[in-house]
Motif scaffolding. Structure first.
Motif, PDB file in Angstrom:
ATOM      1  N   GLY A 181     -23.027  -6.564  14.555  1.00 12.87           N
ATOM      2  CA  GLY A 181     -23.717  -5.909  15.660  1.00 12.87           C
ATOM      3  C   GLY A 181     -23.599  -4.400  15.693  1.00 12.87           C
ATOM      4  N   TYR A 182     -23.147  -3.789  14.603  1.00 10.35           N
ATOM      5  CA  TYR A 182     -23.065  -2.333  14.544  1.00 10.35           C
ATOM      6  C   TYR A 182     -24.405  -1.746  14.082  1.00 10.35           C
ATOM      7  N   GLU A 183     -24.695  -0.538  14.567  1.00 11.38           N
ATOM      8  CA  GLU A 183     -25.829   0.210  14.030  1.00 11.38           C
ATOM      9  C   GLU A 183     -25.338   0.855  12.741  1.00 11.38           C
ATOM     10  N   THR A 184     -25.731   0.271  11.643  1.00  8.87           N
ATOM     11  CA  THR A 184     -25.102   0.566  10.364  1.00  8.87           C
ATOM     12  C   THR A 184     -25.982   1.471   9.516  1.00  8.87           C
ATOM     13  N   LEU A 185     -25.374   2.543   9.027  1.00  9.32           N
ATOM     14  CA  LEU A 185     -26.065   3.458   8.115  1.00  9.32           C
ATOM     15  C   LEU A 185     -25.274   3.572   6.830  1.00  9.32           C
ATOM     16  N   TRP A 186     -25.915   3.130   5.754  1.00  3.49           N
ATOM     17  CA  TRP A 186     -25.393   3.443   4.427  1.00  3.49           C
ATOM     18  C   TRP A 186     -26.331   4.490   3.852  1.00  3.49           C
ATOM     19  N   GLN A 187     -25.864   5.728   3.805  1.00 11.89           N
ATOM     20  CA  GLN A 187     -26.678   6.884   3.450  1.00 11.89           C
ATOM     21  C   GLN A 187     -26.802   7.023   1.930  1.00 11.89           C
ATOM     22  N   PRO A 188     -28.022   6.915   1.377  1.00 11.42           N
ATOM     23  CA  PRO A 188     -28.189   7.063  -0.068  1.00 11.42           C
ATOM     24  C   PRO A 188     -28.589   8.482  -0.456  1.00 11.42           C
ATOM     25  N   GLY A 189     -28.515   8.773  -1.713  1.00 13.66           N
ATOM     26  CA  GLY A 189     -28.959  10.055  -2.221  1.00 13.66           C
ATOM     27  C   GLY A 189     -28.380  10.334  -3.586  1.00 13.66           C
ATOM     28  N   MET A 190     -28.788  11.467  -4.155  1.00 18.84           N
ATOM     29  CA  MET A 190     -28.351  11.840  -5.494  1.00 18.84           C
ATOM     30  C   MET A 190     -27.925  13.302  -5.531  1.00 18.84           C
ATOM     31  N   ASP A 191     -27.097  13.595  -6.517  1.00 23.43           N
ATOM     32  CA  ASP A 191     -26.602  14.951  -6.724  1.00 23.43           C
ATOM     33  C   ASP A 191     -27.408  15.615  -7.839  1.00 23.43           C
ATOM     34  N   HIS A 192     -27.675  16.917  -7.693  1.00 18.80           N
ATOM     35  CA  HIS A 192     -28.499  17.609  -8.694  1.00 18.80           C
ATOM     36  C   HIS A 192     -27.753  17.844 -10.000  1.00 18.80           C
ATOM     37  N   ALA A 193     -26.421  17.738  -9.985  1.00 17.73           N
ATOM     38  CA  ALA A 193     -25.614  17.760 -11.216  1.00 17.73           C
ATOM     39  C   ALA A 193     -25.956  18.962 -12.084  1.00 17.73           C
ATOM     40  N   GLY A 194     -25.586  20.159 -11.607  1.00 18.99           N
ATOM     41  CA  GLY A 194     -26.016  21.402 -12.229  1.00 18.99           C
ATOM     42  C   GLY A 194     -25.891  21.470 -13.737  1.00 18.99           C
ATOM     43  N   ILE A 195     -24.668  21.398 -14.259  1.00 18.00           N
ATOM     44  CA  ILE A 195     -24.473  21.562 -15.703  1.00 18.00           C
ATOM     45  C   ILE A 195     -25.122  20.417 -16.464  1.00 18.00           C
ATOM     46  N   ALA A 196     -24.897  19.186 -16.013  1.00 20.95           N
ATOM     47  CA  ALA A 196     -25.404  18.020 -16.737  1.00 20.95           C
ATOM     48  C   ALA A 196     -26.924  18.040 -16.808  1.00 20.95           C
ATOM     49  N   THR A 197     -27.579  18.345 -15.693  1.00 22.46           N
ATOM     50  CA  THR A 197     -29.040  18.337 -15.678  1.00 22.46           C
ATOM     51  C   THR A 197     -29.596  19.478 -16.514  1.00 22.46           C
ATOM     52  N   GLN A 198     -29.020  20.656 -16.387  1.00 18.76           N
ATOM     53  CA  GLN A 198     -29.500  21.781 -17.193  1.00 18.76           C
ATOM     54  C   GLN A 198     -29.363  21.465 -18.679  1.00 18.76           C
ATOM     55  N   ASN A 199     -28.254  20.822 -19.067  1.00 15.42           N
ATOM     56  CA  ASN A 199     -28.073  20.456 -20.478  1.00 15.42           C
ATOM     57  C   ASN A 199     -29.138  19.487 -20.953  1.00 15.42           C
TER      58      ASN A 199
END
Length: 914
Positions: A125-143
């Motif tokens: 009976g809780y108002e439940t939030l599981w917050q999703p999302g992603m990290d931009h991962a600076g070094i890894a993504t640039q590579n």
């Protein structure tokens, strides 16, 4: 209408053939891979109605169920959190996976635990939030994007900054974030309507806001310090992004100066001597007292460097003299500051020597060898130790050896922030689970150095600072216009990825705006994450949350779990050849099987070994639950309405309901203590050992007889399965949803009520059934010892009068395959069990002579084992040298041999002559 009952039976189960695997062409299940599911609500039966067993296929095929079920849950908005709800809130953020990533077993493990917590709270009976999302991962993504550009024969420098950043956004839209689809495969109950990205507009505003506040408060500053520099990624990285490993190198001892005025220093990095600006000794070291304040000639150069006295030097280590290279060593940098020494940088960002002379232009490793050779030629090498094993730091992303380097960077002054983060745990506002992990947390935050937050990248949150033509420095907030006059320019660096992810618990809820979501869902109820990022991420969130949210910590509880390892406890790695793609196991065995396996291994703070055979066993468990539910449907199990009065129930009915309530209470207690392994194990053994192996089997005779007792047991079995499926749902959502909606006609387990302990207990029934179990188990063991096949029928006479077993004779005979004694019945074995007597006639079932021969052979082997183990344990030399675990194994073998001897001798005594 009277329903005809077929003969009770359990359908075939447990084998691989009864479980259809996923097809590999639907592995990711992004939204575009789904076909919309249209459910005809009119076809659903009301709860409590008898369901048709034809509604369940004879075999469970996860591939045909999971994708459709998950999309149905999402379409109906079951996972969406309402900030205006009056329900108590329960919030968990997902540790944001890198946009470059894909689902690995570590993700699957962590997500399973979080999903179990949030599904249960939603049912409560809780108002439940599981917050999703992603990290931009600076070094890894640039590579990643730079590698793509290299394939095209170009580079980011050819494109320019603006075009390169646009190219990264393009890559993110097309290729990034495949993990979102994989999360759907796993069954993650996240609120997709709230999905965030650390570079989206709202989070960028949060980053700029907190940077401005910290800057204005003097907690962000720019200074020249020694940093960890990656010559491959061409950026600074933080201390916690450096991985240390022992490597074989060389330790060379070099003489500086001449004759009695010389000193010997030792180094593993001879190339840095080109940047030496002093030699340091301890102030109390009398050996060098006459040299302090004087100079010595630096070999291979024309420079004279001073000898300084500094208490940092350990006079007991080596020669007691150390070379000081302030621009290339953090400790030397501090010595240099204390003594006003110059900082000479002798390498560029690629770790190429820049010092004028014969080594200029050489790579650091090439120069190291050349410098040692030159020193050897001049007779300056006093000693060489090769190989010399020592710890070397590497970039955690590209594994390149780190170079300490003096650099002008942006820093967070962590002192007051870290103090607040430590106090929040010490004063009980935040609990760390398991508690023994607190010491690791305090060991970090209590000794935290200032944090280098600038990165020499193009992808990331650009530092919001502008520089003017006359040395002006202006930090610009999100609602302020940057200077635009001629000569002004923005800092070229971006922020460390952990800076933006450190804001995750509140930036995702709209901060700095005071949104309904922020007021409703901050602070988070719990953070579930691995102990390996306790320092990377958890401490950052604690510091920023307390600072930005007026002393309110970002979560009430931090739950730390271990790492997933292979079945032998070894770290999983592609290089080791033991890495597992969880999609492969989900394809073969279903998502529920993988989830249940991971949950059963989740002891707080402890690493989790996992092997494919364990996932197979969980698949078998899912099959068992499936087939038991089909049995219930076939035999008229009902759900809904009050339970029959206890006086109408059999002892087995009362026993299983008593045990059911105990398991509900135990499951709740284990969830509150985050003991996922214990609660999963309790549910497994209750379901398999008690419900399926005992209650269902004991009820078959009742169902076969029909009438009111069968109706009562049908209602009890329906209740037990209804509650059991609810209890299992958070960990095994797909199979339980399919079974529960068929059994009850309910809409969905996702929104069903969580079971409550009714308080019903029946100690007498539990003892009565314990006696039945003891009797059946003892006779089964005897049958197995005598080599009887499980289905082989044996004549038996049972003397049960006056015992609790009397009411269960028919069921006991059925379970033990015992037929009534005939006129020619001859007692060949007599077994006193549970205050009763079971007599067997094995004359037509066993070749007694052959059985005696087999037992005598087993007895001889057991006696030999006992003799050998006893001799070893009596050998003082062995006990003195053998490891404790080896001695313990020998003791176990000795005890097992003794038990075998007793058992076999008893069997021989009971075996008739033949």
């Amino acid at each position: 209408m009277t329903r005809t009952r077929p003969s009770p039976h359990i359908l075939p189960d447990d084998g691989p053939a009864s479980y259809t695997g996923h097809q590999t062409d639907s592995r990711l299940l992004h939204p575009r891979h789904y076909t919309a599911v249209v459910t005809d609500e009119t076809q659903q039966r009301p709860q409590g109605a008898n369901s048709d067993p034809a509604d369940l296929p004879t075999q469970y095929a996860p591939a045909e169920v999971e994708g459709k079920l998950y999309e149905r849950w999402v379409e109906r908005g079951y996972f969406e959190a309402d900030a205006t709800s009056s329900k108590p809130p329960y919030t968990v953020v997902i540790p944001p996976p890198n946009v470059t990533g894909s689902l690995h077993l570590g993700h699957a493990f962590e997500h399973t635990l979080i999903d179990a917590l949030t599904r249960r709270k939603r049912m409560q009976g809780y108002e439940t939030l599981w917050q999703p999302g992603m990290d931009h991962a600076g070094i890894a993504t640039q590579n990643v994007v730079e590698r793509e550009l290299a394939k095209e024969g170009t580079s980011r420098h050819d494109l320019g900054r603006e075009a390169f950043v646009e190219r990264v956004w393009q890559w993110k839209a097309e290729s990034g974030g495949q993990i979102s689809g994989q999360m759907r495969r796993l069954g993650d109950g996240v609120d997709w309507s709230r999905e965030r990205f650390t570079m989206d507009e709202g989070l960028s505003k949060s980053v700029q806001t907190i940077f401005k506040r910290l800057f204005d408060d003097g907690l962000i500053y720019r200074a020249e310090r020694i940093i960890n520099w990656c010559p491959r990624c061409l950026t600074a990285i933080s201390d916690i992004e450096v991985e240390y490993a022992d490597e074989d190198g060389e330790l060379v001892s070099i003489r500086y100066g001449e004759g009695e005025d010389s000193l010997v220093v030792a180094t593993t990095r001879a190339e840095t001597m080109l940047g030496d600006t002093a030699v340091a000794v301890h102030p109390d070291d009398e050996r060098y007292a006459h040299l302090v304040g004087r100079t010595v000639k630096l070999p291979l150069t024309d420079r004279a460097i001073p000898v300084v006295a500094d208490s940092h030097v350990d006079p007991e280590f080596g020669t007691g003299a150390v070379k000081v290279t302030p621009a290339h060593d953090p400790n030397d940098f501090e010595i240099g500051r204390r003594h006003g020494l110059p900082n000479l940088t002798v390498m560029d960002e690629h770790a190429v020597i820049t010092a004028p002379g014969p080594f200029q232009g050489q790579d650091r490793l090439e120069a190291r060898s050349a410098i040692v050779g030159a020193l050897r030629a001049e007779g300056r090498i006093v000693a060489e130790k090769r190989p010399y094993n020592h710890s070397v730091g590497h970039c955690s992303r590209c594994k390149t050896t780190i170079e300490p380097r003096l650099s002008l960077q942006w820093w967070v002054k962590t002192g007051p922030l870290a103090q607040a983060a430590g106090d929040a745990v010490r004063d009980g506002r935040v609990a760390i689970h398991p508690k023994e992990m607190e010491s690791r947390y305090f060991g970090w935050v209590d000794n935290l150095h200032d944090w280098c937050i600038s990165r020499q990248l193009w992808w990331g949150h650009r530092i919001p600072v502008w520089y003017g033509p006359d040395g002006e420095v202006v930090c610009v907030g999100p609602d302020e216009e940057p200077p635009s006059d001629e000569g002004w320019y923005q800092d070229s660096d971006v922020l460390d990825t952990w800076f933006s992810s450190g804001l995750w618990p509140f930036s995702t809820l709209g901060w700095p705006e005071q949104t309904d979501s922020l007021g409703r869902f901050y602070p988070n109820s719990v953070l579930v994450t691995g102990y390996d990022i306790l320092f990377f991420w958890v401490a950052r969130m604690m510091m920023f949350g307390l600072y930005a949210m007026d002393g309110t910590p970002p979560f009430h509880t931090i739950v730390l779990h271990g790492m997933v390892r292979d079945q032998f406890g070894k770290k999983m790695s592609k290089s080791f050849g033991n890495a597992v793609n969880p999609l492969d196991w989900m394809d073969s065995y279903g998502s529920d099987a993988l989830r249940f396996t991971l949950a059963r291994g989740a002891n707080p703070g402890v690493d989790v070994p996992i092997g494919e055979d364990w996932v197979q066993a969980s698949r078998n468990f899912a099959n068992k639950v499936w087939n038991a539910t089909r049995f219930a449907l076939i035999n008229g199990a009902t759900v809904g309405g009050p339970l029959p009065a206890p006086e109408e129930m059999s002892a087995a009915d009362r026993w299983i309901l008593s045990r059911l309530n105990s398991v509900v209470a135990e499951t709740d207690a284990q969830y509150e203590d985050y003991q996922f392994a214990k609660l999963s194990d309790a549910l497994y053994h209750f379901a398999w050992d008690e419900v399926f192996d005992w209650y269902v089997e004991l009820s078959k005779t009742t169902f076969f007889a029909g009438g009111r007792p069968a109706e009562v047991s049908g209602r009890v079995l329906g209740e037990v399965l209804d509650v059991l499926l609810r209890l299992l749902h958070p960990v095994m959502p797909f199979v339980t949803e399919t079974l529960w909606t068929t059994l009850t006609g309910g809409e969905s387990l996702v929104i069903a009520d969580w079971p409550k302990d009714s308080g019903f207990r029946d100690g007498e029934a539990e003892q009565e059934l314990a006696d039945v179990q003891e009797a059946v188990t003892e006779v089964r063991r005897f049958r197995a010892d005598q080599g009887l096949q499980p289905g082989q029928r044996v004549p038996a006479r049972m003397t049960l009068e006056g015992t609790a077993l009397a009411a269960h004779e028919e069921a006991i005979r059925s379970l033990l395959r015992l037929q009534p004694a005939g006129e020619d019945f001859s007692v060949t074995a007599s077994l006193p069990v549970a205050k009763a007597l079971v007599e067997l006639d094995l004359s037509g079932a066993i070749d007694f002579a052959a059985e005696r021969k087999r037992l005598e052979k087993d007895l001889a082997a057991a006696e030999k084992e006992l003799k050998q183990t006893t001799a070893k344990l009596g050998n003082e030399g062995f006990l003195g040298k053998a490891p404790e675990q080896v001695v313990d194994k020998i003791r176990d073998r000795q005890a097992a041999a003794g038990a075998d001897i007793t058992r076999i001798r008893t069997q021989l005594e009971n075996l008739p002559q033949g």
